[in-house]
Design a protein around this motif. Structure first.
Motif, PDB file in Angstrom:
ATOM      1  N   THR A  92     -34.899  59.953  46.587  1.00 35.15           N
ATOM      2  CA  THR A  92     -36.269  59.913  46.079  1.00 35.15           C
ATOM      3  C   THR A  92     -37.194  60.891  46.805  1.00 35.15           C
ATOM      4  OG1 THR A  92     -36.811  58.046  47.518  1.00 35.15           O
ATOM      5  CG2 THR A  92     -36.073  57.543  45.262  1.00 35.15           C
ATOM      6  N   GLN A 101     -35.066  60.189  51.845  1.00 39.95           N
ATOM      7  CA  GLN A 101     -35.315  58.798  51.454  1.00 39.95           C
ATOM      8  C   GLN A 101     -34.511  58.486  50.204  1.00 39.95           C
ATOM      9  OE1 GLN A 101     -39.250  57.061  51.830  1.00 39.95           O
ATOM     10  NE2 GLN A 101     -39.034  56.183  49.794  1.00 39.95           N
ATOM     11  N   LEU A 103     -33.209  55.356  47.237  1.00 38.01           N
ATOM     12  CA  LEU A 103     -33.324  54.067  46.566  1.00 38.01           C
ATOM     13  C   LEU A 103     -31.911  53.544  46.384  1.00 38.01           C
ATOM     14  CD1 LEU A 103     -34.798  51.874  44.872  1.00 38.01           C
ATOM     15  CD2 LEU A 103     -34.464  53.372  42.889  1.00 38.01           C
ATOM     16  N   HIS A 113     -34.479  50.214  50.025  1.00 32.01           N
ATOM     17  CA  HIS A 113     -34.732  51.624  50.317  1.00 32.01           C
ATOM     18  C   HIS A 113     -34.109  51.944  51.662  1.00 32.01           C
ATOM     19  CE1 HIS A 113     -37.721  51.916  47.087  1.00 32.01           C
ATOM     20  NE2 HIS A 113     -38.034  50.681  47.439  1.00 32.01           N
ATOM     21  N   SER A 115     -33.814  55.438  54.636  1.00 42.14           N
ATOM     22  CA  SER A 115     -34.246  56.797  54.971  1.00 42.14           C
ATOM     23  C   SER A 115     -33.556  57.250  56.249  1.00 42.14           C
ATOM     24  CB  SER A 115     -35.768  56.871  55.136  1.00 42.14           C
ATOM     25  OG  SER A 115     -36.192  56.104  56.244  1.00 42.14           O
TER      26      SER A 115
END
Length: 168
Positions: A92, A101, A103, A113, A115
């Motif tokens: 994303t 990042q 999803l 999520h 990251s």
């Protein structure tokens, strides 16, 4: 005996009323600074996730469908596995060499999520892997409560695999 059973049921069913719906777990690992480009590429290209991804290493039933292109915002992979169920992971946000990042959507576990943040400190690369999400249902509150205990070992294994895959 009935009083003990009643007490256990009350504790089990009442506990989620006091548990958080949200979870936010992070774990950092140091790498050699000269590994930055290779580690970023391993994380940013879904075609390379099989080289380090701890979830699917020992799963011979996993099948992947990887998007073209396999990296950058909008890139995704879908998986299906007897052991891991099925789902989707999608990029994303990507800042080359600095941040990724994702999803994560699993048919069994819902949405979350994650990251990867890249920072430097003197001659070291520090990568912070973060996973966060929200759970509304009753069982999900228990899962949210224990998510750190479940995910930190997976994150450590992933970092170990990344280090091995990125080493010359």
């Amino acid at each position: 005996m009935a009083a003990i059973v009643l007490f256990i049921h009350l504790v089990f069913f009442a506990a989620p009323l006091f548990l958080q719906n949200d979870y936010d777990i992070s774990h950092s690992q140091e790498f050699e600074l000269n590994m930055k480009e290779e580690v970023f590429d391993l994380l940013a290209d879904f075609n390379r996730h099989k080289e380090w991804n701890p979830w699917f290493q020992d799963d011979s039933t996993v099948m992947f469908e990887i998007s073209t292109p396999s990296r950058g915002v909008g890139a995704y992979y879908k998986w299906s596995s007897d052991a891991q169920g099925s789902g989707l992971q999608k990029m994303t946000q990507v800042q080359e060499g600095k941040f990724i990042q994702l999803l994560f959507v699993s048919e069994a576990e819902g949405q979350a999520h994650s990251s990867y943040l890249f920072e430097t400190d003197a001659d070291k690369l520090i990568i912070t892997w973060r996973i966060w999400g929200h759970s509304n249902d009753y069982l999900g509150k228990y899962i949210s409560h224990f998510m750190g205990n479940m995910m930190i070992p997976v994150m450590r294994a992933g970092f170990k695999n990344l280090n091995q895959a990125a080493s010359p």
